[in-house]
Design a protein around this motif. Structure first.
Motif, mmCIF file in Angstrom:
data_model
loop_
_atom_site.group_PDB
_atom_site.id
_atom_site.type_symbol
_atom_site.label_atom_id
_atom_site.label_comp_id
_atom_site.label_asym_id
_atom_site.label_seq_id
_atom_site.Cartn_x
_atom_site.Cartn_y
_atom_site.Cartn_z
ATOM 1 N N SER A 185 -2.285 -7.173 -10.404
ATOM 2 C CA SER A 185 -0.900 -7.571 -10.170
ATOM 3 C C SER A 185 -0.582 -8.764 -11.057
ATOM 4 C CB SER A 185 -0.660 -7.915 -8.695
ATOM 5 O OG SER A 185 -1.403 -9.054 -8.346
ATOM 6 N N ALA A 238 -1.220 -5.310 -0.864
ATOM 7 C CA ALA A 238 -0.046 -4.572 -1.336
ATOM 8 C C ALA A 238 0.853 -4.206 -0.161
ATOM 9 C CB ALA A 238 -0.486 -3.316 -2.077
ATOM 10 N N ALA A 239 2.054 -3.735 -0.457
ATOM 11 C CA ALA A 239 3.002 -3.339 0.577
ATOM 12 C C ALA A 239 2.466 -2.173 1.399
ATOM 13 C CB ALA A 239 4.334 -2.972 -0.052
ATOM 14 N N SER A 240 1.621 -1.344 0.782
ATOM 15 C CA SER A 240 1.049 -0.207 1.503
ATOM 16 C C SER A 240 -0.099 -0.619 2.415
ATOM 17 C CB SER A 240 0.563 0.841 0.504
ATOM 18 O OG SER A 240 -0.458 0.287 -0.301
ATOM 19 N N GLY A 241 -0.533 -1.881 2.328
ATOM 20 C CA GLY A 241 -1.598 -2.379 3.186
ATOM 21 C C GLY A 241 -2.970 -2.395 2.538
ATOM 22 N N THR A 242 -3.079 -1.945 1.297
ATOM 23 C CA THR A 242 -4.370 -1.957 0.625
ATOM 24 C C THR A 242 -4.715 -3.372 0.166
ATOM 25 O OG1 THR A 242 -3.345 -1.420 -1.482
ATOM 26 C CG2 THR A 242 -4.142 0.422 -0.166
ATOM 27 N N GLU A 243 -5.978 -3.725 0.312
ATOM 28 C CA GLU A 243 -6.447 -5.048 -0.075
ATOM 29 C C GLU A 243 -7.296 -4.940 -1.338
ATOM 30 O OE1 GLU A 243 -8.589 -6.606 3.205
ATOM 31 O OE2 GLU A 243 -6.818 -6.856 4.455
#
Length: 110
Positions: free
Chosen positions: A88, A46-51
């Motif tokens: 997603s 994600a854009a926040s860096g979560t995988e």
């Protein structure tokens, strides 16, 4: 598309907010559709860096609107039932981008 999918969509009132029952849980309605279910491992960042690891891809028709976080139940090609939560999705369009051909939904489930 030989497989089936059942999505629990939130019920929304006139003002655009989700309806809830007397315990505060959101009310849902079940929507059934044709689908193409594949077991495929993906890593979504994600854009926040979560995988997030997903292991199921579901192709649904363009008129089936699926949002992130919705609960989804599916039947794959072998006839196995499964369920999961939508992580997603992405839309596949024609060459000019004027029409959606199908939507691919990435599900974290078994």
């Amino acid at each position: 598309m030989n497989q089936r999918v059942l999505v629990n969509k939130a019920v929304i009132d006139e003002s655009g907010t989700p309806k809830t029952d007397k315990y505060g849980r959101p009310l849902t309605e079940k929507v059934e559709s044709k689908a193409r279910v594949r077991r495929k491992s993906n890593l979504n960042i994600a854009a926040s860096g979560t995988e997030t690891n997903t292991n199921i891809e579901i192709d649904v028709p363009p008129q089936m609107l699926v949002k992130e976080g919705e609960e989804i139940h599916f039947i794959d090609m072998d006839g196995n039932d499964g369920s999961g939560r939508v992580v997603s999705y992405e839309e596949t369009t024609n060459v000019t981008g004027s029409r959606v051909l199908f939507r691919t939904v990435f599900v974290d489930g078994r």
